[in-house]
Design a protein around this motif. Sequence first.
Motif, PDB file in Angstrom:
ATOM      1  N   VAL A   5      47.516  19.284  66.512  1.00 34.34           N
ATOM      2  CA  VAL A   5      46.702  19.398  67.726  1.00 34.34           C
ATOM      3  C   VAL A   5      47.581  19.788  68.911  1.00 34.34           C
ATOM      4  O   VAL A   5      47.204  20.624  69.735  1.00 34.34           O
ATOM      5  CB  VAL A   5      45.954  18.085  67.997  1.00 34.34           C
ATOM      6  CG1 VAL A   5      45.203  18.161  69.337  1.00 34.34           C
ATOM      7  CG2 VAL A   5      44.968  17.786  66.867  1.00 34.34           C
ATOM      8  N   ALA A   6      48.768  19.195  69.001  1.00 35.88           N
ATOM      9  CA  ALA A   6      49.685  19.555  70.084  1.00 35.88           C
ATOM     10  C   ALA A   6      50.086  21.024  70.016  1.00 35.88           C
ATOM     11  O   ALA A   6      50.401  21.643  71.029  1.00 35.88           O
ATOM     12  CB  ALA A   6      50.924  18.670  70.040  1.00 35.88           C
ATOM     13  N   ASP A   7      50.045  21.600  68.809  1.00 31.60           N
ATOM     14  CA  ASP A   7      50.404  23.005  68.626  1.00 31.60           C
ATOM     15  C   ASP A   7      49.218  23.940  68.844  1.00 31.60           C
ATOM     16  O   ASP A   7      49.327  25.139  68.623  1.00 31.60           O
ATOM     17  CB  ASP A   7      50.979  23.209  67.218  1.00 31.60           C
ATOM     18  CG  ASP A   7      51.766  24.503  67.096  1.00 31.60           C
ATOM     19  OD1 ASP A   7      52.489  24.855  68.045  1.00 31.60           O
ATOM     20  OD2 ASP A   7      51.644  25.167  66.049  1.00 31.60           O
ATOM     21  N   GLY A   8      48.060  23.375  69.246  1.00 31.33           N
ATOM     22  CA  GLY A   8      46.911  24.211  69.566  1.00 31.33           C
ATOM     23  C   GLY A   8      45.895  24.360  68.464  1.00 31.33           C
ATOM     24  O   GLY A   8      44.938  25.127  68.593  1.00 31.33           O
ATOM     25  N   VAL A   9      46.056  23.629  67.355  1.00 32.48           N
ATOM     26  CA  VAL A   9      45.100  23.713  66.252  1.00 32.48           C
ATOM     27  C   VAL A   9      43.980  22.708  66.499  1.00 32.48           C
ATOM     28  O   VAL A   9      44.235  21.567  66.886  1.00 32.48           O
ATOM     29  CB  VAL A   9      45.780  23.419  64.902  1.00 32.48           C
ATOM     30  CG1 VAL A   9      44.787  23.568  63.757  1.00 32.48           C
ATOM     31  CG2 VAL A   9      46.976  24.343  64.705  1.00 32.48           C
ATOM     32  N   LEU A  10      42.736  23.121  66.275  1.00 28.08           N
ATOM     33  CA  LEU A  10      41.588  22.231  66.392  1.00 28.08           C
ATOM     34  C   LEU A  10      40.792  22.266  65.093  1.00 28.08           C
ATOM     35  O   LEU A  10      40.832  23.264  64.354  1.00 28.08           O
ATOM     36  CB  LEU A  10      40.694  22.662  67.557  1.00 28.08           C
ATOM     37  CG  LEU A  10      41.292  22.508  68.956  1.00 28.08           C
ATOM     38  CD1 LEU A  10      40.310  23.025  70.004  1.00 28.08           C
ATOM     39  CD2 LEU A  10      41.641  21.059  69.250  1.00 28.08           C
ATOM     40  N   PRO A  11      40.059  21.187  64.777  1.00 33.47           N
ATOM     41  CA  PRO A  11      39.294  21.155  63.521  1.00 33.47           C
ATOM     42  C   PRO A  11      38.318  22.320  63.438  1.00 33.47           C
ATOM     43  O   PRO A  11      37.669  22.671  64.423  1.00 33.47           O
ATOM     44  CB  PRO A  11      38.558  19.808  63.593  1.00 33.47           C
ATOM     45  CG  PRO A  11      39.354  18.985  64.540  1.00 33.47           C
ATOM     46  CD  PRO A  11      39.921  19.939  65.544  1.00 33.47           C
ATOM     47  N   ALA A  12      38.217  22.914  62.250  1.00 33.17           N
ATOM     48  CA  ALA A  12      37.327  24.052  62.043  1.00 33.17           C
ATOM     49  C   ALA A  12      36.920  24.103  60.582  1.00 33.17           C
ATOM     50  O   ALA A  12      37.387  23.316  59.757  1.00 33.17           O
ATOM     51  CB  ALA A  12      38.007  25.360  62.460  1.00 33.17           C
ATOM     52  N   ARG A  13      36.043  25.065  60.264  1.00 34.08           N
ATOM     53  CA  ARG A  13      35.547  25.189  58.893  1.00 34.08           C
ATOM     54  C   ARG A  13      36.438  26.059  58.016  1.00 34.08           C
ATOM     55  O   ARG A  13      36.215  26.161  56.813  1.00 34.08           O
ATOM     56  CB  ARG A  13      34.138  25.778  58.903  1.00 34.08           C
ATOM     57  CG  ARG A  13      33.086  24.853  59.491  1.00 34.08           C
ATOM     58  CD  ARG A  13      31.695  25.385  59.181  1.00 34.08           C
ATOM     59  NE  ARG A  13      30.664  24.504  59.673  1.00 34.08           N
ATOM     60  CZ  ARG A  13      30.032  24.646  60.819  1.00 34.08           C
ATOM     61  NH1 ARG A  13      30.359  25.662  61.613  1.00 34.08           N
ATOM     62  NH2 ARG A  13      29.091  23.817  61.202  1.00 34.08           N
ATOM     63  N   ASP A  14      37.409  26.728  58.603  1.00 37.52           N
ATOM     64  CA  ASP A  14      38.259  27.590  57.795  1.00 37.52           C
ATOM     65  C   ASP A  14      39.647  27.675  58.435  1.00 37.52           C
ATOM     66  O   ASP A  14      39.895  27.152  59.520  1.00 37.52           O
ATOM     67  CB  ASP A  14      37.644  28.997  57.658  1.00 37.52           C
ATOM     68  CG  ASP A  14      37.310  29.619  59.011  1.00 37.52           C
ATOM     69  OD1 ASP A  14      37.824  29.135  60.038  1.00 37.52           O
ATOM     70  OD2 ASP A  14      36.537  30.583  59.034  1.00 37.52           O
ATOM     71  N   GLY A  15      40.562  28.353  57.746  1.00 35.91           N
ATOM     72  CA  GLY A  15      41.895  28.584  58.275  1.00 35.91           C
ATOM     73  C   GLY A  15      42.675  27.310  58.506  1.00 35.91           C
ATOM     74  O   GLY A  15      42.457  26.280  57.871  1.00 35.91           O
TER      75      GLY A  15
END
Length: 746
Positions: free
Chosen positions: A155-165
């Motif tokens: 999350v600190a690296d800019g990733v957020l929960p999603a359906r893919d990737g």
Amino acid sequence: MAADRRPAGRIQRLGMADNYWSMGVPGPCGPSSELHYDRGPAFGPEGGPAVDGERYLELWNLVFMQNVRGEGPAKEGYPIVGELPARSIDTGLGLDRLAAVLQGAGTLCETDLLAPTLRLVQELAGRPYPGRDGGEESLSFRVAAEHARSVAFLVADGVLPARDGRGYVLRRLMRRAIRHARLLGVDDPVLPSLAGSVVDTLGQAWPELERHRTLIGRVCAAEEEAFGRTLRQGSRLLDSAITAAHSSGSAVLPGRTAFELHDTYGFPVDLTVDAARSAGLTVDADAFAELLEEQRRQAHQAGRERKGGAVARRDLYRDVVARHGLTSFVGYGTTASEGRVVALLDGSGPVPEASEGQEVELILDRSPFYAEGGGQVGDTGTVRTSGGAVLEVLDTRPGLDGLHVHTARVAQGAVRAGEEAEAVVDAARRDATARSHSATHVLHAMLRRVLGDHAAQRGSRVEPGRLRFDFAHFAPVDTGPVQTLVNDYLLDDPGVRAWEATRDEAEAAGATAMFGERYGDRVRIVDIGDASRELCGGTHVGHGAQAGPVHIVGESSIGTGLRRIEALAGADALRHHDHEHALLAELAALLNVPPDQAPARLRQRLDLLAETRRHLDALRDAERAALARRLADGPEQLPGGWLISAIVPDTGDLRTLAADVLARRPRTEPGAVILGTRSGAKATLVAALTDATSGTASSLLREAAAALGGGTGGRGPIANAGGRRPERLDEALGLAARSARDLLTP
């Protein structure tokens, strides 16, 4: 090994499955040399890493990147199909494992990197960590602690929960951590506090954790709440399936049930297995695996079919490039240019000419038309050939990188390959598109300023006067402050500059790149003042003020962790403002107040209307109750019970009236209520029976429904019928009453 100190005796070859690294897919690969540390007999038997990987812990490795692998699972020995043009060595040391060795920790979670978080798991679970030999329970402690750390960093690296990737990887980690916390008996929200512990422990060494502490906590809380809803919904469906299995005498929960819970509702299959086991059932794992594999096969086949047509088309474009080269795009500086028709393509392939009314793909050697890319739509306009043909360009898109394909309809004459041509872009449409594109860049910059760097672009659509911008965020956004920032910035008329550099130079200069986009060695960068610097190949305005004003017309969720803003720019924003102003003026005129008083007056009128409706509903309820009393007081006495039948005024809810009448009669006596009413061009009948009456209410209405030209509905003690023959309501009521008398006469 401990008994053999000779270097040769401490070297083991474990083969391709264990000592040959690849990405898991076709691509670079090579043999791996690993350094292991013997932690002693307390961790397992002697024999080196080939015998026990826990005792002989891998600390360091060297991958000799020299080969190219083909298709095939790693464990089955994928084929080596070639060698890399340049060899290299990839090396790495495991910090967690080194810490475990230096600190004498039994597991990676017991080092000072994770021990505080592991202690928090114990506090939340209300029991001690059983150690590395504690089986499944020990695993749950470690998963909850370690996954919380991974979540915090992602999350600190800019990733957020999603359906893919990568967002899907994050979601899986979060839900697995929550799941194992639940197995330890922790029913309250757990992930925000565990991730917060990670920040407390590691925030000094990794400052980005501390900078994003609030974001990490909010994302964890939102995802845990969402997963809780998934678990509750899935649990209800699973309970119903378990009840159905017990009722049928089966000891197996169908694999399709487990698959639907997994595929449709995101319910973890291990939860399904656990719940089934607790209920004395097993899950048909073979059927589940077969359905999962069938889904993968179908998706793969659909992808291959789509890819097949695209590949065939790309082959046509490659042939054009091989013969004539790429398109020389001159559209940044002009909207008109001379060129030559190098190819005409229809659905089947190259054609020598196209006549009036025909739609073709037109390829020029030189073009001012922007090809769709980076979210910006392709240009439209007109092409005139030296042979007198006029073509209307409907769209422009890239066939290959650097090859502009114009979808065109021949409006006049016939066009032939090889002719000279004049290409003219629809300049007004291009200008409106450029305004939208520059506005999108500034919107992106202001969103990141307001929400944080995690609010990065995840997609966009830039059209004439209109834009759609997708970005990463986990909650609704108040767009008012964002819109103000965008317009204030554009009003200051920042300069717009486009320049080129290498990719490394652009990154060093702080240029933002869209995640997932492909860029070449040299890239084009667009600066808008000092707030926005992005890699972009699109068209833009000359000065910031030319992009405004910007009016945001919508903000919504398009998936977990993804938001969408839709906005208008330039003249389209002004027209929208004029339209809204006209609507407000019309509303104010209807309310007979000045425009600035219209909202308050409308709220006043709506409140009055709501109060009036409440009074009206109360009057209707009172009238219905009085009517129910009158009807209940005068039943027709029959040998086997009583009957009340009547045509009544339209009360709005005939079933409620029938139930009210029934409630005013003794429930222990056989009896029936049959009521009918007319409402416009429709007639309705309702039948209701007491608990002591045998039979069903719907059986009393079959003949009556046919008379009304309709059917019956409802089961058990209350049913209804209706039709479009209100003139036959008296007849239908008589038929229903006769059926009731037959039922209530022994």
